[in-house]
Design an enzyme around this catalytic site. Structure first.
Site, PDB file in Angstrom:
ATOM      1  N   SER A 250       0.831  -1.206   0.000  1.00  9.66           N
ATOM      2  CA  SER A 250       0.000   0.000   0.000  1.00  9.66           C
ATOM      3  C   SER A 250       0.871   1.264   0.000  1.00  9.66           C
ATOM      4  CB  SER A 250      -0.866  -0.001   1.258  1.00  9.66           C
ATOM      5  OG  SER A 250      -0.024  -0.001   2.390  1.00  9.66           O
ATOM      6  N   PRO A 251       0.327   2.375  -0.490  1.00  6.81           N
ATOM      7  CA  PRO A 251       1.070   3.637  -0.426  1.00  6.81           C
ATOM      8  C   PRO A 251       1.430   4.020   1.015  1.00  6.81           C
ATOM      9  CG  PRO A 251      -0.780   3.840  -1.937  1.00  6.81           C
ATOM     10  CD  PRO A 251      -0.921   2.512  -1.267  1.00  6.81           C
TER      11      PRO A 251
ATOM     12  N   GLY B 169       4.333   2.053   1.859  1.00  4.23           N
ATOM     13  CA  GLY B 169       5.366   2.503   0.910  1.00  4.23           C
ATOM     14  C   GLY B 169       6.137   3.696   1.462  1.00  4.23           C
TER      15      GLY B 169
ATOM     16  N   GLU C 234       6.073  -0.730  -5.611  1.00  2.01           N
ATOM     17  CA  GLU C 234       4.932  -1.175  -6.423  1.00  2.01           C
ATOM     18  C   GLU C 234       3.692  -0.996  -5.556  1.00  2.01           C
ATOM     19  OE1 GLU C 234       4.853  -2.312  -9.555  1.00  2.01           O
ATOM     20  OE2 GLU C 234       7.010  -2.310  -9.923  1.00  2.01           O
TER      21      GLU C 234
ATOM     22  N   CYS D 234      -4.395  -5.295  -7.488  1.00  2.00           N
ATOM     23  CA  CYS D 234      -3.941  -3.895  -7.501  1.00  2.00           C
ATOM     24  C   CYS D 234      -4.303  -3.175  -8.794  1.00  2.00           C
ATOM     25  CB  CYS D 234      -2.442  -3.838  -7.272  1.00  2.00           C
ATOM     26  SG  CYS D 234      -1.512  -4.801  -8.465  1.00  2.00           S
TER      27      CYS D 234
HETATM   28  P1  NAD Z   1       0.562  -3.575   3.015  1.00  2.00           P
HETATM   29  O1  NAD Z   1       1.255  -2.346   2.577  1.00  2.00           O
HETATM   30  O2  NAD Z   1      -0.287  -3.514   4.220  1.00  2.00           O
HETATM   31  O3  NAD Z   1       1.648  -4.744   3.320  1.00  2.00           O
HETATM   32  C1  NAD Z   1       2.655  -5.082   2.386  1.00  2.00           C
HETATM   33  C2  NAD Z   1       3.862  -5.646   3.125  1.00  2.00           C
HETATM   34  O4  NAD Z   1       4.331  -4.674   4.034  1.00  2.00           O
HETATM   35  C3  NAD Z   1       3.565  -6.899   3.937  1.00  2.00           C
HETATM   36  O5  NAD Z   1       4.636  -7.804   3.772  1.00  2.00           O
HETATM   37  C4  NAD Z   1       3.504  -6.398   5.366  1.00  2.00           C
HETATM   38  O6  NAD Z   1       3.975  -7.340   6.309  1.00  2.00           O
HETATM   39  C5  NAD Z   1       4.421  -5.203   5.342  1.00  2.00           C
HETATM   40  N1  NAD Z   1       3.991  -4.160   6.280  1.00  2.00           N
HETATM   41  C6  NAD Z   1       2.715  -3.868   6.699  1.00  2.00           C
HETATM   42  N2  NAD Z   1       2.725  -2.830   7.554  1.00  2.00           N
HETATM   43  C7  NAD Z   1       4.023  -2.457   7.688  1.00  2.00           C
HETATM   44  C8  NAD Z   1       4.680  -1.448   8.448  1.00  2.00           C
HETATM   45  N3  NAD Z   1       4.006  -0.632   9.249  1.00  2.00           N
HETATM   46  N4  NAD Z   1       6.008  -1.347   8.343  1.00  2.00           N
HETATM   47  C9  NAD Z   1       6.720  -2.158   7.527  1.00  2.00           C
HETATM   48  N5  NAD Z   1       6.144  -3.141   6.798  1.00  2.00           N
HETATM   49  C10 NAD Z   1       4.823  -3.292   6.882  1.00  2.00           C
HETATM   50  O7  NAD Z   1      -0.238  -4.100   1.752  1.00  2.00           O
HETATM   51  P2  NAD Z   1      -1.200  -5.357   1.641  1.00  2.00           P
HETATM   52  O8  NAD Z   1      -2.443  -5.095   2.416  1.00  2.00           O
HETATM   53  O9  NAD Z   1      -0.433  -6.590   1.907  1.00  2.00           O
HETATM   54  O10 NAD Z   1      -1.542  -5.339   0.062  1.00  2.00           O
HETATM   55  C11 NAD Z   1      -2.530  -4.514  -0.484  1.00  2.00           C
HETATM   56  C12 NAD Z   1      -1.926  -3.283  -1.118  1.00  2.00           C
HETATM   57  O11 NAD Z   1      -0.862  -3.640  -1.980  1.00  2.00           O
HETATM   58  C13 NAD Z   1      -2.938  -2.541  -1.978  1.00  2.00           C
HETATM   59  O12 NAD Z   1      -2.759  -1.156  -1.836  1.00  2.00           O
HETATM   60  C14 NAD Z   1      -2.584  -2.981  -3.390  1.00  2.00           C
HETATM   61  O13 NAD Z   1      -2.993  -2.106  -4.398  1.00  2.00           O
HETATM   62  C15 NAD Z   1      -1.092  -3.066  -3.282  1.00  2.00           C
HETATM   63  N6  NAD Z   1      -0.556  -3.962  -4.295  1.00  2.00           N
HETATM   64  C16 NAD Z   1       0.210  -3.445  -5.285  1.00  2.00           C
HETATM   65  C17 NAD Z   1       0.694  -4.280  -6.280  1.00  2.00           C
HETATM   66  C18 NAD Z   1       1.557  -3.761  -7.393  1.00  2.00           C
HETATM   67  O14 NAD Z   1       2.135  -4.583  -8.079  1.00  2.00           O
HETATM   68  N7  NAD Z   1       1.662  -2.465  -7.606  1.00  2.00           N
HETATM   69  C19 NAD Z   1       0.394  -5.631  -6.238  1.00  2.00           C
HETATM   70  C20 NAD Z   1      -0.386  -6.119  -5.214  1.00  2.00           C
HETATM   71  C21 NAD Z   1      -0.855  -5.281  -4.235  1.00  2.00           C
END
Ligand code: NAD
Length: 417
Positions: free
Chosen positions: A152-153, A156, A173, A207
């Site tokens: 997620s952003p 990110g 991403e 996504c």
């Molecule tokens: P997320 O950002 O919550 O988690 C992604 C990863 O980050 C996980 O491995 C998680 O353990 C880690 N994480 C979570 N919170 C964290 C923190 N506070 N500090 C450090 N690391 C942390 O995302 P999600 O819920 O797993 O996935 C959904 C999001 O990902 C949506 O926004 C979706 O659009 C996006 N996404 C993008 C793509 C792409 O290719 N652009 C593909 C799939 C999903």
């Protein structure tokens, strides 16, 4: 001098108006730059001599692609095999050592990756690290040579801030709200089939899925029965019993999506069952811009149809928001599709279909602005995980030809430069 705010506004307005896009404009600007160098060569040489006491020379060069070193890959849960292994292929192919951090939410896949994958790779160069947010934050305190993050952003930003401490290069991403413009000049059933397929695929937890449709009120009325027909054909009269419809990953996301069902008016679907984390394929109409369904990434099987009066209004609507990961335009008129493409910005674009652009290894996949930075897939993955080292090798001989670059810079030498 013009005040800075005015300069920045003027340049941004020119960019938004599309001034810098035509190829002729770019060529004219580069020709202008060439003329400037020609016309002011002597002046510049004098200026360089005054400022830095030097002159410059061009040399030939070659690029050597080298691994960065130790790479961290952090993945989300929605395609937990693909989004860990596809970046891993690029990182390994480029010659890096890799720490892989799968999502803690897709627990079963995390387990298989952690228990089985290391047995297939050299453990001295590869490791799987497990954990949720706090463990990942601790992991990010360490120094890596490259970080590849999908998610997620919001997270990110955390990753980017952590990377900045060590000046570590990154790929982000990310996600966001992907618009889908549907023109009046279209076959509603064809559009509905394609939109329903890629909105409800993986229960909308994709996504690049279309987040909302933009169309005229007339097209909306033609799309609604067509969407209903597509949903019934794909998932039957009772989608809950369909083996082809997925479930929401966990209760937290289920409750979030259930909340979104209260936005606007349900035109199709709307049913949910918490015990099964089931949300029916749903279409919403009459949603307000201020409602959560239009403010946050939906990431579930809910599709709002937003009405606009014209193509221009649709393009303004898109451009007033963050740059999306994917943008879709449906029309029988290729001119309309090309207009949407030319007057907007997004990570990727697909005309008259859903996410097919991301299935081709010949195309880079990645976001822009709020939807991320960097790209991968196919050869682009290899390039992403490689440092492009600029190299120049010279012969130790032929020293005579170099005397021209050594000081003192006599008028005779400057004439030759
Ligand atoms: P997320 O950002 O919550 O988690 C992604 C990863 O980050 C996980 O491995 C998680 O353990 C880690 N994480 C979570 N919170 C964290 C923190 N506070 N500090 C450090 N690391 C942390 O995302 P999600 O819920 O797993 O996935 C959904 C999001 O990902 C949506 O926004 C979706 O659009 C996006 N996404 C993008 C793509 C792409 O290719 N652009 C593909 C799939 C999903």
């Amino acid at each position: 001098m013009e005040p800075l705010e005015d300069t920045l506004r003027r340049l941004r307005e020119a960019f938004c108006a599309g001034r810098t896009r035509p190829a002729e404009f770019r060529a004219a600007q580069l020709r202008g730059l060439g003329r400037f160098l020609q016309d002011h060569k002597q002046q510049l040489q004098q200026a360089l001599a005054q400022d830095l006491h030097k002159a410059t020379q061009l040399d030939s060069a070659f690029i050597r692609k080298e691994p960065f070193g130790l790479v961290l890959i952090v993945a989300p849960w929605n395609y937990p095999v693909n989004l860990t292994l596809v970046p891993l292929v690029g990182a390994l192919a480029a010659g890096n050592c890799v720490v892989l951090k799968p999502s803690e939410l897709s627990r079963s896949t995390e387990k298989v990756l952690a228990e089985e994958l290391p047995r297939y790779l050299d453990p001295s160069c590869f490791a799987v690290v497990l954990g949720g947010p706090s463990e990942t934050e601790q992991l990010l305190e360490h120094r890596f040579d490259y970080i590849f993050f999908t998610g997620s952003p919001r997270v990110g930003r955390i990753v980017m801030a952590a990377a900045a401490k060590h000046l570590t290069p990154i790929t982000l991403e990310l996600g966001g709200k992907n618009p889908c413009y549907v023109d009046d000049d279209c076959d509603p059933q064809t559009v509905a089939n394609r939109v329903a397929w890629f909105r409800y695929f993986n229960s909308g937890q994709t996504c690049v899925a279309p987040d909302y449709v933009l169309c005229s009120p007339e097209t909306r009325e033609r799309l609604l029965p067509a969407l209903q027909s597509a949903i019934t054909r794909f998932y039957g009269d009772d989608p809950k019993s369909s083996p082809n419809l997925g479930r929401i990953i966990n209760q937290k996301h289920f409750l979030r999506l259930q909340g979104l069902l209260r936005c606007g008016r349900v035109a199709i679907g709307g049913q949910s069952d918490e015990s099964d984390r089931y949300i029916a394929p749903t279409v919403l109409v009459d949603v307000q811009d201020t409602e959560p369904v239009m403010q946050e990434e939906i990431f579930g099987p809910i599709l709002p149809l937003v009405t606009v009066r014209s193509l221009d209004e649709a393009i303004d609507f898109i451009n007033q928001r963050e740059k999306p990961l994917a943008l879709y335009a449906f029309s029988n008129s290729s001119q309309v599709v090309r207009q949407v493409l030319a007057r907007t910005s997004s990570g990727g674009f697909c005309g008259n279909d859903g996410f097919m652009h991301m299935t081709l290894a010949s195309l880079p996949f990645g976001g822009v602005g709020h939807s991320g930075m960097g790209r991968y897939h196919g050869k682009f993955s290899f390039d992403t995980f490689s440092h492009q080292r600029a190299c120049l090798l010279r012969s130790p001989g032929l020293e005579k030809v170099n005397h021209i670059r050594y000081p003192p810079y006599t008028p005779g030498k400057l004439r030759l430069l």
